[in-house]
Design an enzyme around this catalytic site. Structure first.
Site, PDB file in Angstrom:
ATOM      1  N   ASP A  46       0.853  -1.184   0.000  1.00 42.99           N
ATOM      2  CA  ASP A  46       0.000   0.000   0.000  1.00 42.99           C
ATOM      3  C   ASP A  46       0.893   1.239   0.000  1.00 42.99           C
ATOM      4  O   ASP A  46       2.113   1.163   0.167  1.00 42.99           O
ATOM      5  CB  ASP A  46      -0.945  -0.020   1.205  1.00 42.99           C
ATOM      6  CG  ASP A  46      -2.259   0.681   0.903  1.00 42.99           C
ATOM      7  OD1 ASP A  46      -2.279   1.608   0.065  1.00 42.99           O
ATOM      8  OD2 ASP A  46      -3.288   0.319   1.510  1.00 42.99           O
ATOM      9  N   GLU A  82     -11.173   6.409   3.596  1.00 44.31           N
ATOM     10  CA  GLU A  82     -10.232   5.830   4.544  1.00 44.31           C
ATOM     11  C   GLU A  82     -10.449   6.408   5.952  1.00 44.31           C
ATOM     12  O   GLU A  82     -11.567   6.713   6.341  1.00 44.31           O
ATOM     13  CB  GLU A  82      -8.801   6.000   4.028  1.00 44.31           C
ATOM     14  CG  GLU A  82      -8.599   5.315   2.676  1.00 44.31           C
ATOM     15  CD  GLU A  82      -7.149   5.238   2.242  1.00 44.31           C
ATOM     16  OE1 GLU A  82      -6.265   5.031   3.087  1.00 44.31           O
ATOM     17  OE2 GLU A  82      -6.908   5.372   1.026  1.00 44.31           O
TER      18      GLU A  82
END
Length: 1010
Positions: A624, A814
């Site tokens: 990520d 997020e």
């Protein structure tokens, strides 16, 4: 935070910005026009934010923006006042003067540069100075930067020629306009102040000075930086002279050219050397071109690619930014033979690569970090990405393809011409692209309970993504969301791993056949299963990332729970042939293993052991965004930990140089084995070969006309319709009738940005008209309804048959969306007021447009119909379809709808389970529930058992569906704990193929409601 908040640290500042300070006599031979004032700081420019003209401050957090004031000074170099300020910056901070957006931009092109008086403190600090060039306004312009060093005391005039400014490559959110400092449309300037020291400053008399010489107003460019050519062919290098404002040349411009022997090609053997001069006479129009031919020679031996630099010496104009390179294509080597098995091609190529070339393949950089892309060849980069909102300008399909083709061209200058693999987060359609078809977010797709439709949405996404030159999608998210306080909960298909597994047909929509044979097609992309593993199970309050409360936190589970809940979807994804996997930012704490919480990017037992070993995953693992920075230890140990854990490619958007250097050093020292690196590179190359990138590295735009097409939007419209979950429908308020007068209100009725949510055009998404589509209100009007709209319900409510109030959340993504991080699960005061007013005045239906359940229980009694609309995407027509009965409501809850936040986390299968609405709940319209009671249910159970034994899944699901409708009719709104638990369990049993048991649980719920 304003986009003029520039640099995050003094270290980055020093690395990126050249020091350029001059005083006094620049241009003394030709003083040119009189200086033109920009700012005198006598009060003529206000302290104001865009779009108004004015001075404003910015910073990394609330303490970083400096304090500005106009100060009267007897020693002011210009006038009576100066701009003064104090600062104490820990992150980054500074100030900007933006010109008014409503006025034309300023033309600075006649001048040599910009100068100003600065009161020196002799502290050695470097101060960044930036100008804003081109674009629509100061907040959508290109940023050009330089710096000066405060190494004197007292007032000094700092002169900065415009030739000293360089294009900002570290952060250009608008994607870059033309990478040319034109100066004909300038929008202001900004200063970034020193970090880590408490100080003050004074500035005065900002003005333009000197006469622009032709080398500033004229430039020679080449049509490319790299010219690949087959051995024996000729490369045509086109030179173009361009002038500011398209003026004629005042003076001649000459270009001396010569093929240099400094490349890897051998003169006389690989190419015929050339040299000469090209002249553009005075009076030549801007845009005039000349062509230089460089001929290559055949030597009939298999070779890697060889380079021939064409050195250009320009007089009278600014030269090209780079020396163009002719590249003789690699040829005759086994890895280039498309007829050989992929495994052999990979082995051949791998055997030829240097450690640096292998490191490059394991590296992924952000497009915004590499400017025009020269570092692709310099660092042998294997991959680029566009983060959320990282787009070309203009944000069109054509511009995407052109941009990515330009990057792919750079890769042709490497020794083996290994193509880039470019990735994007297309998590609900090609959501970074304006005008693309935006699907409902995964939570809505889970609500459809329609695997075939999920696959079709994936196919549309793949088609639109690949048509812009992108072969790789960082989707789908296979998280099993277990707590609706999580800001990423809408990225999940639901709280039940069985539901998530059933929706993984989307992998085939993206990739095609499980064996990967379709990946080379122009409408397929490599999929990414993320985030391995347990990202949906993080505990509230466990996050240590900034102000996040749950995202990137710790998932604490037993091994049995890990296997059953969080790992199960990955087994399915591997079986479906998913090509890449992304680990989670979160930490995993398996109870009893003695390790405690360990970041997933360092869990070799899970990545190497479970994913690659036990599950047999043969794709590659991509980290990520900057995830290795969250690992403990120094940088080298973080690189070592992640690579050794099984991460094959590292997403290091702006630190690709540091990563490649560290990886090469660790490998040279033997701390990372050659075997591990070869495994990683082989996995990456295998997927590049499967995608057909070696044969066709450039964009196949033949499908571009289908982006946002009616056919694609029809799929999104169906998905939006099927995702709508009817939670309550007293008095059959829904569907609406076209003859009814409908009063529409609410913040989300007519807002495409709110309707599409986060990960739309930008990372966080935004309210408003951000892309093409149909809002829910527009869909209702197109459906033919008699509709009146009042966003805040301030218009009179008299004379209407029914009200529709569309409320819910605004976009987030997020951890920014975590509950407790400035968010909750309550409707806003304005939304509550609209619901109260409309529902008090007439029969009403309330639609909740959100990424997760909203707490509505205190108003449920006043609401006649309640719909969970989730985030339906760009096609509000689909919502209107079910509201007006063009399609039936068929959606079911993919997550449990809680009564209160105190109940969270609450999920199907919990021992204590007393929700507002249970998992799987969803009323229907346009069809009747079966007649009868337990006798009917007994008959349905018997038939379901037969279907189960026969493997007749479609029949079994239909039988359970009939039982569900019968039971829901019985329950009505009397959802008790005794009813909810068996009802929710039944839906889980249905998804796992246990149809008879599902009907048994529904029968238990029926009896509990009696």
């Amino acid at each position: 935070m304003r986009r003029t908040a520039l640099l995050a640290s003094a270290t980055l500042l020093a690395a990126l910005l050249p020091m350029t300070t001059a005083a006094g006599a620049s241009g003394a031979d030709d003083p040119g026009p009189a200086p033109v004032p920009v700012d005198r700081f006598e009060g003529e420019i206000p302290f104001a934010n865009p779009p108004a003209e004015g001075l404003f401050t910015w910073g990394g957090d609330t303490d970083d923006p400096p304090a500005l004031r106009l100060a009267a000074r007897e020693d002011a170099p210009e006038g009576d006042q100066v701009l003064a300020g104090d600062y104490d910056i820990s992150g980054y901070g500074g100030f900007t003067h933006d010109f008014a957006f409503a006025e034309p931009a300023h033309d600075w092109s006649a001048h040599r540069g910009i100068r100003f008086w600065w009161e020196g403190r002799d502290n050695g600090s470097k101060i960044a100075f930036e100008i804003k060039d081109g674009g629509a306004n100061g907040e959508a312009s290109e940023l050009w930067t330089t710096s000066f060093t405060d190494d004197w005391t007292g007032w000094k005039q700092v002169e900065i020629p415009f030739t000293d400014f360089t294009y900002r490559t570290d952060y250009q959110p608008v994607g870059g306009i033309d990478h040319v400092l034109g100066l004909t449309e300038t929008w202001g300037y900004a200063l970034t102040l020193p970090v880590g020291v408490k100080g003050d400053f004074a500035l005065d008399g900002v003005e333009l000075y000197g006469r622009a010489d032709q080398s500033l107003r004229a430039a020679v460019t080449t049509d490319a930086a790299v010219y690949p050519v087959r051995e024996g062919g000729a490369a045509a290098v086109t030179l173009t002279v361009a002038t500011t404002g398209a003026a004629l040349l005042d003076d001649p411009v000459t270009v001396a050219y010569e093929t240099a022997a400094t490349g890897t090609a051998e003169p006389g053997k690989d190419y015929t050397p050339v040299a000469g001069t090209v002249t553009f006479p005075a009076g030549t129009p801007s845009g005039t071109t000349r062509t230089i031919a460089v001929r290559t020679l055949k030597d009939r031996s298999a070779e890697s690619a060889e380079t021939v630099p064409l050195e250009l010496t320009v007089t009278g104009a600014k030269p090209p930014a780079e020396t163009p390179q002719v590249v003789v294509d690699a040829h005759g080597l086994p890895y280039l033979n498309a007829k050989l098995p992929v495994k052999k091609r990979v082995a051949d190529l791998l055997s030829r690569m240097s450690p640096a070339e292998k490191a490059g393949q394991m590296t992924q950089a952000e497009r915004g970090a590499i400017g025009t892309g020269a570092d692709i060849a310099s660092y042998d980069l294997g991959s680029l990405l566009s983060g959320g909102g990282s787009t070309p300008t203009p944000n069109t399909a054509e511009a995407w393809a052109k941009m990515i083709d330009g990057f792919q061209l750079r890769a042709q200058a490497t020794r083996f011409q290994i193509p880039l693999i470019y990735g994007v987060d297309a998590v609900h359609g090609h959501n970074n692209l304006a005008g693309a078809t935006v699907m409902p977010h995964n939570i809505g797709i889970g609500a459809t309970r329609d695997p075939r439709l999920a696959e079709r949405t994936g196919a549309v996404t793949a088609s639109e993504v690949r048509a812009t030159g992108v072969p790789w999608d960082f989707a789908p998210c296979l998280c099993v969301t277990r707590d609706e306080r999580w800001g990423r909960s809408y990225e999940s298909f639901g709280e039940d791993p069985a539901l998530v597994e059933s929706m993984e047909t989307v992998v085939q929509g993206l990739q095609g056949a499980r064996d990967g044979r379709d990946l080379k097609d122009g409408d397929k992309v490599l999929a990414t299963a993320k985030h391995f593993v347990g990202d949906g199970g993080t505990g509230f309050g466990s996050s240590t990332t900034g102000s996040y409360t749950i995202d990137q936190g710790v998932t604490k589970v037993t091994r049995q729970e890990l296997e059953a809940v969080h790992l199960a979807p990955y087994r399915t994804a591997v079986d479906r042939g998913v090509g890449s996997v992304m680990p989670s930012y979160s930490s995993l704490d398996i109870l009893g293993d003695g390790l405690g919480p360990v970041k997933m990017h360092a869990r070799a037992d899970m990545i190497n052991g479970v994913l690659k070993g036990r599950m047999g995953f043969d794709g590659f693992v991509i980290s990520d965004w900057n995830a290795i920075d969250q690992l403990p230890g120094d940088y080298a140990s973080r690189v070592r930990a992640a690579v050794d854990a099984g991460v094959d490619m590292m997403m290091v958007p702006y630190s690709y140089k540091e990563f490649t250097a560290a990886l090469i050093d660790e490998a040279a020292a033997g701390r990372i084995t050659e075997r591990r690196i070869d495994d990683a590179v082989a996995r990456i190359l295998t997927q590049k070969f499967a995608l057909g990138l070696f044969e066709k590295p450039y964009a196949d735009t033949s499908g571009a006309s289908r982006i946002g097409s009616a056919a694609h939007r029809a799929v999104a419209r169906q998905a939006a319709a099927e995702s709508q979950v009817l939670l309550k429908n007293s008095g059959a308020v829904l569907p609406l009738k076209k003859s009814q007068k409908v009063y529409v209100a609410g913040s989300n009725a007519d807002d495409i940005g709110n309707q599409t949510g986060g990960w739309t055009i930008t990372w966080q998404g935004a309210s408003g008209d951000i892309t093409q589509g149909t809002t829910i209100l527009e869909g209702m009007r197109k459906a033919g309804g008699d509709v009146t709209y009042s966003r805040d319900a301030s218009a009179s409510t008299a004379g209407y048959d029914v009200g529709v109030v569309v409320v819910g959340e605004t976009p987030y993504a997020e951890g920014v969306g975590d509950v407790g991080n400035g968010n909750d699960l309550e409707l806003t005061a304005a939304d509550r007021a609209a619901v109260d007013k409309v529902c008090a005045a007439m029969k009403c239906a309330v639609l909740i447009v959100s990424g997760r359940p909203q707490l509505i229980g205190d108003r449920l009694g006043d609401i006649d119909a309640l719909v969970a609309s989730w985030l339906p995407g760009t096609e509000g027509d689909g919502v209107a379809d079910v509201l007006y009965g063009r399609r039936p409501f068929t959606g079911q809850l993919p997550v449990t709808w809680p009564k209160s936040q105190a109940q969270l986390p609450i999920n199907v299968g919990d021992a204590a389970y007393d929700p507002q609405f249970p998992y799987g709940w969803g009323l229907t319209t346009l069809s009747r529930a079966p007649e009868g009671g337990t006798a009917t249910l007994q008959g349905l159970r018997a038939a379901a058992a037969v279907a189960e034994r026969a493997g007749a899944g479609e029949v079994g699901r239909a039988l359970v569906g009939k039982a569900r409708l019968l039971v829901q009719q019985r329950i009505g709104q009397a959802v008790t704990a005794a009813v909810a638990k068996p009802f929710a369990d039944a839906d889980h049993l249905l998804l796992t193929g246990r149809y008879a048991k599902a009907v048994e649980q529904l029968t238990a719920a029926y009896r509990a409601a009696s």
